[in-house]
Design a protein around this motif. Structure first.
Motif, PDB file in Angstrom:
ATOM      1  N   SER A   1      14.045   6.050 -26.270  1.00 46.11           N
ATOM      2  CA  SER A   1      14.821   7.228 -26.663  1.00 46.11           C
ATOM      3  C   SER A   1      14.088   7.956 -27.788  1.00 46.11           C
ATOM      4  O   SER A   1      13.179   7.413 -28.420  1.00 46.11           O
ATOM      5  CB  SER A   1      16.207   6.810 -27.150  1.00 46.11           C
ATOM      6  N   GLU A   2      14.485   9.202 -28.051  1.00 47.29           N
ATOM      7  CA  GLU A   2      13.854   9.977 -29.120  1.00 47.29           C
ATOM      8  C   GLU A   2      13.983   9.263 -30.461  1.00 47.29           C
ATOM      9  O   GLU A   2      13.030   9.218 -31.247  1.00 47.29           O
ATOM     10  CB  GLU A   2      14.470  11.375 -29.190  1.00 47.29           C
ATOM     11  N   SER A   3      15.150   8.701 -30.738  1.00 46.75           N
ATOM     12  CA  SER A   3      15.357   8.013 -32.015  1.00 46.75           C
ATOM     13  C   SER A   3      14.490   6.762 -32.115  1.00 46.75           C
ATOM     14  O   SER A   3      13.988   6.422 -33.200  1.00 46.75           O
ATOM     15  CB  SER A   3      16.827   7.654 -32.208  1.00 46.75           C
ATOM     16  N   GLU A   4      14.272   6.081 -30.983  1.00 51.38           N
ATOM     17  CA  GLU A   4      13.407   4.893 -30.998  1.00 51.38           C
ATOM     18  C   GLU A   4      11.959   5.269 -31.274  1.00 51.38           C
ATOM     19  O   GLU A   4      11.270   4.589 -32.046  1.00 51.38           O
ATOM     20  CB  GLU A   4      13.525   4.149 -29.662  1.00 51.38           C
ATOM     21  N   TYR A   5      11.478   6.344 -30.641  1.00 53.87           N
ATOM     22  CA  TYR A   5      10.108   6.781 -30.913  1.00 53.87           C
ATOM     23  C   TYR A   5       9.927   7.103 -32.394  1.00 53.87           C
ATOM     24  O   TYR A   5       8.951   6.682 -33.023  1.00 53.87           O
ATOM     25  CB  TYR A   5       9.751   8.014 -30.070  1.00 53.87           C
ATOM     26  N   LEU A   6      10.868   7.848 -32.960  1.00 49.36           N
ATOM     27  CA  LEU A   6      10.752   8.222 -34.366  1.00 49.36           C
ATOM     28  C   LEU A   6      10.815   6.995 -35.276  1.00 49.36           C
ATOM     29  O   LEU A   6      10.122   6.932 -36.295  1.00 49.36           O
ATOM     30  CB  LEU A   6      11.842   9.221 -34.743  1.00 49.36           C
ATOM     31  N   ARG A   7      11.627   6.010 -34.903  1.00 45.54           N
ATOM     32  CA  ARG A   7      11.702   4.783 -35.711  1.00 45.54           C
ATOM     33  C   ARG A   7      10.359   4.067 -35.706  1.00 45.54           C
ATOM     34  O   ARG A   7       9.876   3.613 -36.756  1.00 45.54           O
ATOM     35  CB  ARG A   7      12.795   3.860 -35.163  1.00 45.54           C
ATOM     36  N   TYR A   8       9.719   3.969 -34.543  1.00 43.24           N
ATOM     37  CA  TYR A   8       8.416   3.301 -34.472  1.00 43.24           C
ATOM     38  C   TYR A   8       7.334   4.110 -35.185  1.00 43.24           C
ATOM     39  O   TYR A   8       6.429   3.538 -35.808  1.00 43.24           O
ATOM     40  CB  TYR A   8       8.019   3.042 -33.014  1.00 43.24           C
ATOM     41  N   VAL A   9       7.410   5.444 -35.106  1.00 42.52           N
ATOM     42  CA  VAL A   9       6.458   6.291 -35.838  1.00 42.52           C
ATOM     43  C   VAL A   9       6.527   5.979 -37.331  1.00 42.52           C
ATOM     44  O   VAL A   9       5.501   5.839 -38.015  1.00 42.52           O
ATOM     45  CB  VAL A   9       6.748   7.790 -35.583  1.00 42.52           C
ATOM     46  N   ARG A  10       7.750   5.843 -37.855  1.00 35.43           N
ATOM     47  CA  ARG A  10       7.935   5.499 -39.269  1.00 35.43           C
ATOM     48  C   ARG A  10       7.432   4.079 -39.560  1.00 35.43           C
ATOM     49  O   ARG A  10       6.781   3.833 -40.580  1.00 35.43           O
ATOM     50  CB  ARG A  10       9.416   5.588 -39.651  1.00 35.43           C
ATOM     51  N   GLU A  11       7.749   3.133 -38.668  1.00 37.76           N
ATOM     52  CA  GLU A  11       7.380   1.731 -38.899  1.00 37.76           C
ATOM     53  C   GLU A  11       5.867   1.540 -38.980  1.00 37.76           C
ATOM     54  O   GLU A  11       5.367   0.804 -39.832  1.00 37.76           O
ATOM     55  CB  GLU A  11       7.953   0.826 -37.795  1.00 37.76           C
ATOM     56  N   VAL A  12       5.141   2.191 -38.084  1.00 39.14           N
ATOM     57  CA  VAL A  12       3.683   1.996 -38.072  1.00 39.14           C
ATOM     58  C   VAL A  12       2.981   2.958 -39.035  1.00 39.14           C
ATOM     59  O   VAL A  12       1.782   2.842 -39.268  1.00 39.14           O
ATOM     60  CB  VAL A  12       3.094   2.151 -36.654  1.00 39.14           C
ATOM     61  N   GLY A  13       3.743   3.908 -39.594  1.00 37.71           N
ATOM     62  CA  GLY A  13       3.179   4.794 -40.607  1.00 37.71           C
ATOM     63  C   GLY A  13       2.311   5.913 -40.068  1.00 37.71           C
ATOM     64  O   GLY A  13       1.397   6.386 -40.756  1.00 37.71           O
ATOM     65  N   PHE A  14       2.591   6.385 -38.844  1.00 38.78           N
ATOM     66  CA  PHE A  14       1.822   7.490 -38.279  1.00 38.78           C
ATOM     67  C   PHE A  14       2.115   8.781 -39.030  1.00 38.78           C
ATOM     68  O   PHE A  14       3.263   9.172 -39.185  1.00 38.78           O
ATOM     69  CB  PHE A  14       2.180   7.694 -36.802  1.00 38.78           C
ATOM     70  N   LYS A  15       1.056   9.450 -39.477  1.00 42.03           N
ATOM     71  CA  LYS A  15       1.180  10.748 -40.120  1.00 42.03           C
ATOM     72  C   LYS A  15       0.042  11.634 -39.645  1.00 42.03           C
ATOM     73  O   LYS A  15      -0.995  11.152 -39.194  1.00 42.03           O
ATOM     74  CB  LYS A  15       1.109  10.591 -41.647  1.00 42.03           C
ATOM     75  N   PRO A  16       0.217  12.947 -39.738  1.00 40.86           N
ATOM     76  CA  PRO A  16      -0.875  13.852 -39.358  1.00 40.86           C
ATOM     77  C   PRO A  16      -2.117  13.578 -40.207  1.00 40.86           C
ATOM     78  O   PRO A  16      -2.020  13.155 -41.364  1.00 40.86           O
ATOM     79  CB  PRO A  16      -0.313  15.245 -39.646  1.00 40.86           C
ATOM     80  N   GLU A  17      -3.282  13.808 -39.598  1.00 39.85           N
ATOM     81  CA  GLU A  17      -4.555  13.589 -40.289  1.00 39.85           C
ATOM     82  C   GLU A  17      -5.276  14.927 -40.420  1.00 39.85           C
ATOM     83  O   GLU A  17      -5.453  15.648 -39.423  1.00 39.85           O
ATOM     84  CB  GLU A  17      -5.410  12.606 -39.495  1.00 39.85           C
ATOM     85  N   ILE A  18      -5.688  15.260 -41.637  1.00 40.01           N
ATOM     86  CA  ILE A  18      -6.350  16.536 -41.916  1.00 40.01           C
ATOM     87  C   ILE A  18      -7.825  16.281 -42.202  1.00 40.01           C
ATOM     88  O   ILE A  18      -8.176  15.474 -43.067  1.00 40.01           O
ATOM     89  CB  ILE A  18      -5.691  17.234 -43.114  1.00 40.01           C
ATOM     90  N   ASN A  19      -8.694  16.959 -41.455  1.00 41.20           N
ATOM     91  CA  ASN A  19     -10.144  16.817 -41.620  1.00 41.20           C
ATOM     92  C   ASN A  19     -10.758  18.178 -41.888  1.00 41.20           C
ATOM     93  O   ASN A  19     -10.661  19.089 -41.057  1.00 41.20           O
ATOM     94  CB  ASN A  19     -10.780  16.251 -40.326  1.00 41.20           C
ATOM     95  N   ASP A  20     -11.378  18.346 -43.035  1.00 43.54           N
ATOM     96  CA  ASP A  20     -12.141  19.557 -43.313  1.00 43.54           C
ATOM     97  C   ASP A  20     -13.536  19.376 -42.713  1.00 43.54           C
ATOM     98  O   ASP A  20     -14.261  18.446 -43.045  1.00 43.54           O
ATOM     99  CB  ASP A  20     -12.225  19.806 -44.812  1.00 43.54           C
ATOM    100  N   LEU A  21     -13.885  20.306 -41.804  1.00 42.88           N
ATOM    101  CA  LEU A  21     -15.151  20.184 -41.086  1.00 42.88           C
ATOM    102  C   LEU A  21     -16.285  20.936 -41.769  1.00 42.88           C
ATOM    103  O   LEU A  21     -17.431  20.764 -41.401  1.00 42.88           O
ATOM    104  CB  LEU A  21     -14.981  20.691 -39.637  1.00 42.88           C
TER     105      LEU A  21
END
Length: 316
Positions: free
Chosen positions: A296-316
């Motif tokens: 479910s959407e709430s389950e995906y978001l819970r796992y995103v928080r648990e594993v610590g996924f965040k956007p990654e910014i790279n200056d090229l």
């Protein structure tokens, strides 16, 4: 498929070691983007693997059959089973047939994760990007409706290029309301067509073509959405632009640097040597959960928080 045919197809394939969970993305895209990474998340070791078939849908169907029950979750790359737009789910009939050989192992195409993780990523990035001050081009938005809605809600000045690039008609969509209307009108018809009519697969992923919409790249500060779409229609000069996407290989980074891209933002961090596609990550979360179906959407978001996924910014 006979046992001999299956053995031949998997001659170079290796199952994951004992104790590992194994995710395999079968992609209709280029085999040049293949990868196999070993990672550990929440004390669970994983093999994340991508196998491209260079546009050969028949081979992809055979791989789903040959690997069914031998891995924990499948991703489907280079095609969508579903598109979630404005709260409705539209099914690509021919793609659903493509994955029909997977009877035991769940198949995830990334649509559920796009609708949750990518919305969340846009909100997280606002403090860096200040979306209200940015002009954003989404070459294709109906396949990433969560991102499209989140950018509109954040106040960005947006061109949705679905008609311009998908149908080669110079009619940019300038509001989320117009995108919703187009989605309701065209998705019931488009989902009955082969997806490679409007999505670059195989060798098309390796080349760019100029079209009626190429001029909108010059207008935009940010090019957002699918990597292959963004590259397919890009001009040679992308000096100073930001690209916001998901699937990135080292070759993509080189391509962006050569064209002058100033900043690359991916909605999730690098895992091993690359940023995997949403279909791989959705399959990863399903395998991590131990379930045999989409979460479910709430389950995906819970796992995103648990594993610590965040956007990654790279200056090229």
């Amino acid at each position: 498929m006979t046992a001999t045919q299956s053995d031949s197809l998997l001659a170079d394939w290796k199952p994951a070691p004992a104790g590992f969970k194994h995710v395999v993305s079968v992609s209709i895209g280029s085999s040049k983007r293949n990868a196999r990474e070993e990672i550990s998340v929440l004390a669970q070791p994983f093999i994340l693997e991508r196998i491209g078939t260079d546009g050969d849908a028949g081979k992809a169907a055979e791989l789903f059959q040959a690997l069914d029950g031998r891995v924990d979750a499948f991703g489907l790359g280079g095609a969508d089973i579903y598109v979630i737009a404005d709260g409705k789910r539209y099914t690509f009939g021919n793609v659903k047939k493509l994955v029909a050989n997977a009877k035991l192992t769940p198949v995830l195409d990334g649509s559920g994760l796009k609708n949750t993780l990518e919305r969340d990523a846009i909100a997280q990035l606002d403090s860096v990007m200040n979306w209200r001050t940015k002009k954003v081009l989404m070459v294709s938005a109906v396949d990433r409706f969560g991102m499209a809605e989140a950018l509109a809600q954040a106040g960005a000045d947006i061109v949705y290029g679905d008609i311009v690039f998908g149908l080669n008609i110079d009619r940019p969509l300038r509001s989320i309301a117009s995108l919703r209307r187009v989605a309701r009108l065209v998705l019931p018809a488009i989902t009955k067509l082969p997806q490679d009519w409007f999505y670059p697969t195989g060798a098309k992923q390796e080349s760019s073509v100029a079209g009626k919409g190429t001029r909108y790249y010059a207008w935009a500060d940010v090019i957002a959405g699918d990597t292959h779409y963004a590259k397919r229609y890009a001009p040679h000069d992308l000096s100073g632009k930001t690209i916001l996407t998901q699937t990135i290989t080292e070759a993509d980074r080189v391509w962006m640097k050569e064209r002058g891209v100033a900043r690359l933002i991916t909605t999730t961090p690098r895992m091993g040597s690359r940023n995997f596609a949403t279909n791989v990550l959705e399959a990863f979360f399903v395998a991590l959960s131990g379930k045999k179906e989409a979460l479910s959407e709430s389950e995906y978001l819970r796992y995103v928080r648990e594993v610590g996924f965040k956007p990654e910014i790279n200056d090229l």
